[in-house]
Design a protein around this motif. Structure first.
Motif, PDB file in Angstrom:
ATOM      1  N   SER A 164      21.425  -5.687  -4.196  1.00  0.00           N
ATOM      2  CA  SER A 164      21.937  -7.056  -4.114  1.00  0.00           C
ATOM      3  C   SER A 164      22.449  -7.521  -5.478  1.00  0.00           C
ATOM      4  O   SER A 164      23.532  -8.111  -5.582  1.00  0.00           O
ATOM      5  N   ALA A 165      21.678  -7.229  -6.524  1.00  0.00           N
ATOM      6  CA  ALA A 165      22.098  -7.613  -7.878  1.00  0.00           C
ATOM      7  C   ALA A 165      23.350  -6.846  -8.290  1.00  0.00           C
ATOM      8  O   ALA A 165      24.253  -7.401  -8.916  1.00  0.00           O
ATOM      9  N   PHE A 166      23.407  -5.572  -7.934  1.00  0.00           N
ATOM     10  CA  PHE A 166      24.564  -4.735  -8.274  1.00  0.00           C
ATOM     11  C   PHE A 166      25.831  -5.299  -7.648  1.00  0.00           C
ATOM     12  O   PHE A 166      26.883  -5.363  -8.289  1.00  0.00           O
ATOM     13  N   GLU A 167      25.733  -5.709  -6.386  1.00  0.00           N
ATOM     14  CA  GLU A 167      26.902  -6.201  -5.669  1.00  0.00           C
ATOM     15  C   GLU A 167      27.396  -7.538  -6.207  1.00  0.00           C
ATOM     16  O   GLU A 167      28.568  -7.873  -6.059  1.00  0.00           O
ATOM     17  N   THR A 168      26.510  -8.310  -6.827  1.00  0.00           N
ATOM     18  CA  THR A 168      26.916  -9.600  -7.390  1.00  0.00           C
ATOM     19  C   THR A 168      27.268  -9.501  -8.872  1.00  0.00           C
ATOM     20  O   THR A 168      27.546 -10.516  -9.517  1.00  0.00           O
ATOM     21  N   GLY A 169      27.232  -8.277  -9.416  1.00  0.00           N
ATOM     22  CA  GLY A 169      27.616  -8.081 -10.803  1.00  0.00           C
ATOM     23  C   GLY A 169      26.521  -8.335 -11.811  1.00  0.00           C
ATOM     24  O   GLY A 169      26.781  -8.354 -13.022  1.00  0.00           O
ATOM     25  N   ASP A 170      25.292  -8.524 -11.346  1.00  0.00           N
ATOM     26  CA  ASP A 170      24.157  -8.726 -12.258  1.00  0.00           C
ATOM     27  C   ASP A 170      23.603  -7.355 -12.634  1.00  0.00           C
ATOM     28  O   ASP A 170      22.584  -6.904 -12.109  1.00  0.00           O
ATOM     29  N   ASP A 171      24.287  -6.684 -13.552  1.00  0.00           N
ATOM     30  CA  ASP A 171      23.938  -5.303 -13.878  1.00  0.00           C
ATOM     31  C   ASP A 171      22.570  -5.168 -14.536  1.00  0.00           C
ATOM     32  O   ASP A 171      21.884  -4.168 -14.348  1.00  0.00           O
ATOM     33  N   ALA A 172      22.175  -6.148 -15.319  1.00  0.00           N
ATOM     34  CA  ALA A 172      20.871  -6.063 -15.992  1.00  0.00           C
ATOM     35  C   ALA A 172      19.733  -6.056 -14.971  1.00  0.00           C
ATOM     36  O   ALA A 172      18.810  -5.231 -15.044  1.00  0.00           O
ATOM     37  N   THR A 173      19.798  -6.967 -14.010  1.00  0.00           N
ATOM     38  CA  THR A 173      18.768  -7.004 -12.970  1.00  0.00           C
ATOM     39  C   THR A 173      18.847  -5.769 -12.094  1.00  0.00           C
ATOM     40  O   THR A 173      17.818  -5.188 -11.728  1.00  0.00           O
ATOM     41  N   ALA A 174      20.057  -5.361 -11.751  1.00  0.00           N
ATOM     42  CA  ALA A 174      20.233  -4.171 -10.912  1.00  0.00           C
ATOM     43  C   ALA A 174      19.607  -2.957 -11.574  1.00  0.00           C
ATOM     44  O   ALA A 174      18.840  -2.212 -10.957  1.00  0.00           O
ATOM     45  N   ALA A 175      19.914  -2.740 -12.844  1.00  0.00           N
ATOM     46  CA  ALA A 175      19.378  -1.580 -13.543  1.00  0.00           C
ATOM     47  C   ALA A 175      17.859  -1.635 -13.624  1.00  0.00           C
ATOM     48  O   ALA A 175      17.178  -0.621 -13.428  1.00  0.00           O
ATOM     49  N   ALA A 176      17.304  -2.821 -13.881  1.00  0.00           N
ATOM     50  CA  ALA A 176      15.846  -2.951 -13.995  1.00  0.00           C
ATOM     51  C   ALA A 176      15.152  -2.645 -12.681  1.00  0.00           C
ATOM     52  O   ALA A 176      14.170  -1.887 -12.633  1.00  0.00           O
ATOM     53  N   ARG A 177      15.652  -3.241 -11.592  1.00  0.00           N
ATOM     54  CA  ARG A 177      15.012  -3.023 -10.289  1.00  0.00           C
ATOM     55  C   ARG A 177      15.165  -1.566  -9.831  1.00  0.00           C
ATOM     56  O   ARG A 177      14.238  -0.971  -9.284  1.00  0.00           O
ATOM     57  N   LEU A 178      16.337  -0.984 -10.048  1.00  0.00           N
ATOM     58  CA  LEU A 178      16.569   0.388  -9.608  1.00  0.00           C
ATOM     59  C   LEU A 178      15.764   1.374 -10.444  1.00  0.00           C
ATOM     60  O   LEU A 178      15.279   2.384  -9.921  1.00  0.00           O
ATOM     61  N   ARG A 179      15.572   1.107 -11.711  1.00  0.00           N
ATOM     62  CA  ARG A 179      14.722   1.964 -12.537  1.00  0.00           C
ATOM     63  C   ARG A 179      13.268   1.880 -12.061  1.00  0.00           C
ATOM     64  O   ARG A 179      12.536   2.875 -12.055  1.00  0.00           O
ATOM     65  N   GLU A 180      12.834   0.678 -11.687  1.00  0.00           N
ATOM     66  CA  GLU A 180      11.486   0.523 -11.134  1.00  0.00           C
ATOM     67  C   GLU A 180      11.329   1.363  -9.874  1.00  0.00           C
ATOM     68  O   GLU A 180      10.296   2.014  -9.664  1.00  0.00           O
ATOM     69  N   ALA A 181      12.353   1.322  -9.030  1.00  0.00           N
ATOM     70  CA  ALA A 181      12.302   2.098  -7.783  1.00  0.00           C
ATOM     71  C   ALA A 181      12.232   3.590  -8.077  1.00  0.00           C
ATOM     72  O   ALA A 181      11.412   4.320  -7.498  1.00  0.00           O
ATOM     73  N   ALA A 214       0.811  -1.221   0.000  1.00  0.00           N
ATOM     74  CA  ALA A 214       0.000   0.000   0.000  1.00  0.00           C
ATOM     75  C   ALA A 214       0.845   1.272   0.000  1.00  0.00           C
ATOM     76  O   ALA A 214       0.424   2.292  -0.542  1.00  0.00           O
ATOM     77  N   VAL A 215       2.010   1.223   0.628  1.00  0.00           N
ATOM     78  CA  VAL A 215       2.821   2.434   0.824  1.00  0.00           C
ATOM     79  C   VAL A 215       3.981   2.431  -0.171  1.00  0.00           C
ATOM     80  O   VAL A 215       4.784   1.495  -0.207  1.00  0.00           O
ATOM     81  N   ASP A 216       4.068   3.489  -0.963  1.00  0.00           N
ATOM     82  CA  ASP A 216       5.088   3.515  -2.012  1.00  0.00           C
ATOM     83  C   ASP A 216       6.508   3.476  -1.461  1.00  0.00           C
ATOM     84  O   ASP A 216       7.403   2.893  -2.082  1.00  0.00           O
ATOM     85  N   VAL A 217       6.745   4.043  -0.282  1.00  0.00           N
ATOM     86  CA  VAL A 217       8.090   4.018   0.307  1.00  0.00           C
ATOM     87  C   VAL A 217       8.542   2.579   0.560  1.00  0.00           C
ATOM     88  O   VAL A 217       9.710   2.229   0.333  1.00  0.00           O
ATOM     89  N   HIS A 218       7.621   1.742   1.028  1.00  0.00           N
ATOM     90  CA  HIS A 218       7.978   0.357   1.313  1.00  0.00           C
ATOM     91  C   HIS A 218       8.306  -0.399   0.026  1.00  0.00           C
ATOM     92  O   HIS A 218       9.261  -1.185  -0.027  1.00  0.00           O
ATOM     93  N   ALA A 219       7.520  -0.149  -1.026  1.00  0.00           N
ATOM     94  CA  ALA A 219       7.815  -0.768  -2.324  1.00  0.00           C
ATOM     95  C   ALA A 219       9.159  -0.272  -2.855  1.00  0.00           C
ATOM     96  O   ALA A 219       9.955  -1.049  -3.398  1.00  0.00           O
TER      97      ALA A 219
END
Length: 258
Positions: free
Chosen positions: A117-134, A102-107
């Motif tokens: 987590s993806a960024f730290e493991t070198g999964d740049d594609a997932t990192a970029a996708a999740r961070l863009r969503e955020a 319900a709360v956008d901050v939590h999402a």
């Protein structure tokens, strides 16, 4: 329930707005929403709304404001009794049962954690996708329209700093994926908005260099270096100095082969 904090503060239930226009109950709703599903002690509410100016009867005023919020909830659900089921009392505390997602901050925080987590493991594609969503959840300045006390004020500062950090991390991941040319307009706008932010300037310099514009990258370096000296009397960070040196070497090699 839908509660937005990453921009103008708003709260709605069944599509009906429930955020009061009055400052103090609005602040209480924002505090409860920030900790949705968790018990917030009345003492914490009093500190947030009145601080050291709280009267001995402030807790009674909180009860009045909570009653107003429950009335708004009941009206939204067309059930006068529903307010107590959504905004519950728990041993000298209140909890807003807003529901999952319900709360956008939590999402936002969940997406940031996944991206980091993806960024730290070198999964740049997932990192970029999740961070863009955020980042897409932002609609303006954090908690706009709420006069924050100690807790909400700190949260607004945390969120604004997080937004810049997440953007930097996202752009770094996208650059590593080869998106230099595509990112140039966004990075150029960002360094105008943040004229002393070294990391963003470094990303723009990298994007320019990888797009074959080494002289443009050096121009950015000279600009930010001058700004830092003029405004703060500081030299660039070691990372930026190293990048500047690498760009000079590239420019020298290009000149040699010309």
């Amino acid at each position: 329930m839908k509660i937005d904090m990453l921009g103008p503060f708003s709260a709605a239930l069944a599509g009906v707005p429930i955020a009061p226009s009055a400052g103090k109950p609005r602040r209480i709703l924002a505090l409860l929403a920030l900790h949705a599903g968790q018990a917030v002690p009345v003492s914490a509410v009093v500190d947030e709304v009145w601080g050291e100016e709280a009267s001995p009867k402030a807790h009674m005023t909180v009860q009045t404001y909570v009653l107003q919020l429950r009335t708004l909830i009941g009206q939204a659900l067309d059930d006068p009794r529903a307010g107590r089921d959504v905004l519950v009392t728990r041993h000298g505390s209140y909890a807003l049962l807003a529901g999952e997602g319900a709360v956008d901050v939590h999402a936002y925080d969940r997406l940031c954690a996944q991206g980091q987590s993806a960024f730290e493991t070198g999964d740049d594609a997932t990192a970029a996708a999740r961070l863009r969503e955020a980042l897409a959840l932002w609609k303006g300045r954090a908690l706009d329209g709420v006069q924050g006390g100690p807790a909400l004020g700190l949260e607004a500062m945390r969120l604004e700093q997080s937004r810049t950090d997440v953007l930097e991390r996202c752009l770094t991941a996208e650059l590593r994926l080869g998106a230099g040319e595509r990112l140039l307009p966004e990075l150029s706008a960002l360094v105008e908005e943040h004229p002393h932010h070294e990391a963003l300037h470094g990303l723009l310099m990298t994007a320019l260099a990888r797009s074959g514009r080494v002289s443009g990258a050096l121009s950015v370096y000279e600009t930010v270096t001058a700004r830092l000296d003029e405004r703060f009397g500081l030299l660039p960070s070691p990372d930026l100095l190293r990048l500047g040196q690498e760009l000079r070497e590239l420019a020298g090699q290009a000149s040699h082969h010309a």
